[in-house]
Design a protein around this motif. Structure first.
Motif, PDB file in Angstrom:
ATOM      1  N   LEU A  87      17.830  -1.815 -38.766  1.00  0.00           N
ATOM      2  CA  LEU A  87      19.072  -2.899 -39.839  1.00  0.00           C
ATOM      3  C   LEU A  87      19.876  -1.560 -40.319  1.00  0.00           C
ATOM      4  CD1 LEU A  87      19.713  -5.006 -41.855  1.00  0.00           C
ATOM      5  CD2 LEU A  87      17.738  -3.752 -43.357  1.00  0.00           C
ATOM      6  N   ASP A  88      19.173  -0.024 -40.150  1.00  0.00           N
ATOM      7  CA  ASP A  88      19.720   0.923 -40.355  1.00  0.00           C
ATOM      8  C   ASP A  88      21.913   0.941 -39.329  1.00  0.00           C
ATOM      9  OD1 ASP A  88      18.727   2.038 -42.265  1.00  0.00           O
ATOM     10  OD2 ASP A  88      18.053   3.761 -40.988  1.00  0.00           O
ATOM     11  N   LYS A  89      21.283   0.348 -38.026  1.00  0.00           N
ATOM     12  CA  LYS A  89      22.289   0.767 -36.678  1.00  0.00           C
ATOM     13  C   LYS A  89      23.261  -0.929 -36.839  1.00  0.00           C
ATOM     14  CE  LYS A  89      19.740   3.588 -33.411  1.00  0.00           C
ATOM     15  NZ  LYS A  89      20.562   4.204 -33.557  1.00  0.00           N
ATOM     16  N   VAL A  90      22.661  -1.735 -37.602  1.00  0.00           N
ATOM     17  CA  VAL A  90      23.294  -2.821 -38.191  1.00  0.00           C
ATOM     18  C   VAL A  90      23.795  -2.743 -38.793  1.00  0.00           C
ATOM     19  CG1 VAL A  90      23.070  -5.601 -38.585  1.00  0.00           C
ATOM     20  CG2 VAL A  90      21.388  -5.128 -36.145  1.00  0.00           C
ATOM     21  N   LEU A  91      23.644  -2.425 -40.057  1.00  0.00           N
ATOM     22  CA  LEU A  91      24.522  -1.456 -41.656  1.00  0.00           C
ATOM     23  C   LEU A  91      25.653  -1.109 -41.163  1.00  0.00           C
ATOM     24  CD1 LEU A  91      25.550  -1.645 -44.177  1.00  0.00           C
ATOM     25  CD2 LEU A  91      23.691  -0.059 -44.846  1.00  0.00           C
ATOM     26  N   HIS A  92      25.592   0.289 -39.988  1.00  0.00           N
ATOM     27  CA  HIS A  92      26.210   0.757 -39.857  1.00  0.00           C
ATOM     28  C   HIS A  92      27.385   0.506 -38.705  1.00  0.00           C
ATOM     29  CE1 HIS A  92      27.606   4.855 -38.778  1.00  0.00           C
ATOM     30  NE2 HIS A  92      27.809   5.121 -37.032  1.00  0.00           N
ATOM     31  N   ARG A  93      27.289  -0.691 -37.685  1.00  0.00           N
ATOM     32  CA  ARG A  93      27.894  -0.910 -37.293  1.00  0.00           C
ATOM     33  C   ARG A  93      29.210  -2.466 -37.423  1.00  0.00           C
ATOM     34  NH1 ARG A  93      28.567  -3.824 -32.164  1.00  0.00           N
ATOM     35  NH2 ARG A  93      31.004  -5.029 -32.140  1.00  0.00           N
ATOM     36  N   ALA A  94      28.635  -2.666 -39.097  1.00  0.00           N
ATOM     37  CA  ALA A  94      29.307  -3.115 -39.837  1.00  0.00           C
ATOM     38  C   ALA A  94      30.728  -2.777 -40.499  1.00  0.00           C
ATOM     39  CB  ALA A  94      28.153  -4.311 -41.013  1.00  0.00           C
ATOM     40  N   ALA A  98      35.118  -3.025 -40.406  1.00  0.00           N
ATOM     41  CA  ALA A  98      35.094  -2.657 -41.802  1.00  0.00           C
ATOM     42  C   ALA A  98      36.282  -1.493 -42.168  1.00  0.00           C
ATOM     43  CB  ALA A  98      34.599  -3.087 -43.363  1.00  0.00           C
ATOM     44  N   GLY A  99      36.117  -1.267 -41.440  1.00  0.00           N
ATOM     45  CA  GLY A  99      36.247   0.093 -41.123  1.00  0.00           C
ATOM     46  C   GLY A  99      36.522   1.103 -42.437  1.00  0.00           C
ATOM     47  N   ILE A 100      34.972   1.051 -42.949  1.00  0.00           N
ATOM     48  CA  ILE A 100      34.471   1.983 -43.378  1.00  0.00           C
ATOM     49  C   ILE A 100      34.084   3.408 -43.162  1.00  0.00           C
ATOM     50  CG2 ILE A 100      32.343   2.228 -45.495  1.00  0.00           C
ATOM     51  CD1 ILE A 100      33.024  -1.238 -45.759  1.00  0.00           C
ATOM     52  N   SER A 101      33.957   3.875 -44.077  1.00  0.00           N
ATOM     53  CA  SER A 101      33.757   5.895 -43.505  1.00  0.00           C
ATOM     54  C   SER A 101      33.389   5.728 -44.691  1.00  0.00           C
ATOM     55  CB  SER A 101      34.862   6.237 -43.723  1.00  0.00           C
ATOM     56  OG  SER A 101      35.401   7.402 -43.447  1.00  0.00           O
ATOM     57  N   VAL A 102      31.559   7.296 -44.993  1.00  0.00           N
ATOM     58  CA  VAL A 102      31.473   7.959 -46.106  1.00  0.00           C
ATOM     59  C   VAL A 102      31.260   9.586 -45.952  1.00  0.00           C
ATOM     60  CG1 VAL A 102      29.125   8.802 -46.961  1.00  0.00           C
ATOM     61  CG2 VAL A 102      29.941   5.938 -46.788  1.00  0.00           C
ATOM     62  N   LEU A 152      30.977  -1.376 -48.154  1.00  0.00           N
ATOM     63  CA  LEU A 152      30.712  -2.901 -47.529  1.00  0.00           C
ATOM     64  C   LEU A 152      30.926  -3.608 -48.127  1.00  0.00           C
ATOM     65  CD1 LEU A 152      31.085  -4.081 -44.646  1.00  0.00           C
ATOM     66  CD2 LEU A 152      28.696  -4.335 -45.047  1.00  0.00           C
ATOM     67  N   ALA A 153      30.085  -3.957 -49.034  1.00  0.00           N
ATOM     68  CA  ALA A 153      30.211  -4.819 -50.144  1.00  0.00           C
ATOM     69  C   ALA A 153      30.946  -4.853 -51.181  1.00  0.00           C
ATOM     70  CB  ALA A 153      28.558  -5.015 -51.104  1.00  0.00           C
ATOM     71  N   ALA A 154      31.958  -3.586 -51.763  1.00  0.00           N
ATOM     72  CA  ALA A 154      32.853  -3.938 -52.467  1.00  0.00           C
ATOM     73  C   ALA A 154      34.339  -4.543 -51.765  1.00  0.00           C
ATOM     74  CB  ALA A 154      33.107  -2.561 -52.813  1.00  0.00           C
ATOM     75  N   GLU A 155      34.122  -3.354 -50.139  1.00  0.00           N
ATOM     76  CA  GLU A 155      35.044  -4.852 -49.761  1.00  0.00           C
ATOM     77  C   GLU A 155      35.093  -6.135 -48.904  1.00  0.00           C
ATOM     78  OE1 GLU A 155      38.578  -4.187 -46.822  1.00  0.00           O
ATOM     79  OE2 GLU A 155      37.067  -2.843 -47.704  1.00  0.00           O
ATOM     80  N   LEU A 156      34.441  -5.987 -49.164  1.00  0.00           N
ATOM     81  CA  LEU A 156      34.032  -8.224 -49.322  1.00  0.00           C
ATOM     82  C   LEU A 156      34.005  -8.413 -50.587  1.00  0.00           C
ATOM     83  CD1 LEU A 156      30.741  -8.011 -46.565  1.00  0.00           C
ATOM     84  CD2 LEU A 156      33.098  -9.188 -45.920  1.00  0.00           C
ATOM     85  N   GLY A 157      34.313  -7.630 -51.080  1.00  0.00           N
ATOM     86  CA  GLY A 157      34.584  -8.332 -53.106  1.00  0.00           C
ATOM     87  C   GLY A 157      32.687  -9.242 -53.490  1.00  0.00           C
ATOM     88  N   THR A 158      32.164  -8.101 -52.623  1.00  0.00           N
ATOM     89  CA  THR A 158      30.696  -9.086 -53.365  1.00  0.00           C
ATOM     90  C   THR A 158      29.148  -7.949 -53.598  1.00  0.00           C
ATOM     91  OG1 THR A 158      28.651 -10.572 -52.688  1.00  0.00           O
ATOM     92  CG2 THR A 158      30.164  -9.780 -51.024  1.00  0.00           C
ATOM     93  N   ASN A 159      28.266  -8.489 -53.493  1.00  0.00           N
ATOM     94  CA  ASN A 159      27.389  -7.610 -53.643  1.00  0.00           C
ATOM     95  C   ASN A 159      26.118  -7.642 -52.701  1.00  0.00           C
ATOM     96  OD1 ASN A 159      25.265  -8.669 -54.853  1.00  0.00           O
ATOM     97  ND2 ASN A 159      26.758  -9.162 -56.708  1.00  0.00           N
TER      98      ASN A 159
END
Length: 214
Positions: A87-94, A98-102, A152-159
């Protein structure tokens, strides 16, 4: 799996008992517990993660009875830990899609805030181990993933509990082509979850000193 349960698993694979497998049963990927995006999660890597949790649990209690109780209160650690690793790898790919970095600074800031709430670094480490099965050495790594999920949630306008978020993870899961060793179950890309395979002939062998669970 219920949405709320899957969201909780973003924090970790739940702490559970630690059966280890004698050998890998996936002939296509010998030695692999899973293959995600063409990259192997080896059985050795999975067992190392399980050992990290067990060692942290052992260090957090004062005697054999308390440790045995911690083990008894849990289920199948190897499978749930693998679920979390995938799941960690899936989340990182998503997040990447979406062009998200931390940044490291963001992780440090998040940790500082949580430590303040928990009464210090040791308090936070203890809470994360007890509640989410995250050993101290994996805490920053986990917080990095939490920030990816939030962004990612914020980018999608959700939670992270809403369908739009999980649909993004499902898309990433399908793109990665997750393949689990049958000994650990199957991966449902639509649900973004590990599911038990109906293979009653598979025999699990408990690691020395751990309790066999059903």
């Amino acid at each position: 799996m219920h949405r709320r349960r899957r969201t909780a698993l973003l924090l970790s694979a739940a702490i559970v008992a630690a059966p280890l497998l004698a050998a890998c049963g996936n002939d296509a990927h010998p030695g692999a517990a899973a293959v995600v995006g063409g990259q192997r999660i080896t059985v050795a890597q999975l067992e190392n993660r399980v050992s990290e949790v067990r060692a942290a649990q052992r260090a957090a209690v004062t005697g054999d009875a308390q440790y045995a109780q911690a083990v008894a209160q849990t289920g199948t650690l190897a499978r749930e830990t693998l679920h979390g690793m995938v799941l960690d790898k899936v989340l990182h790919r998503a997040a990447e899609d979406a062009g998200i970095s931390v940044s490291r600074r963001e992780v440090q800031e998040m940790r500082a805030g949580l430590e303040q709430q928990a009464g210090g670094a040791k308090g936070l480490e203890a809470a994360w181990l007890q509640q989410y099965g995250i050993p101290p050495q994996r805490l920053d790594e986990n917080l990095h993933l939490q920030l990816e999920a939030q962004k990612l949630a914020a980018e999608l306008g959700t939670n992270t509990s809403q369908p739009a978020f999980w649909n993004a993870l499902s898309k990433a899961s399908k793109a990665l082509g997750v393949d689990l060793n049958p000994r650990y179950g199957n991966w449902d890309a639509q649900k973004v979850a590990r599911v038990d395979a109906k293979t009653p002939w598979v025999r699990e062998i408990s690691a020395a000193g751990t309790q066999q669970t059903t």
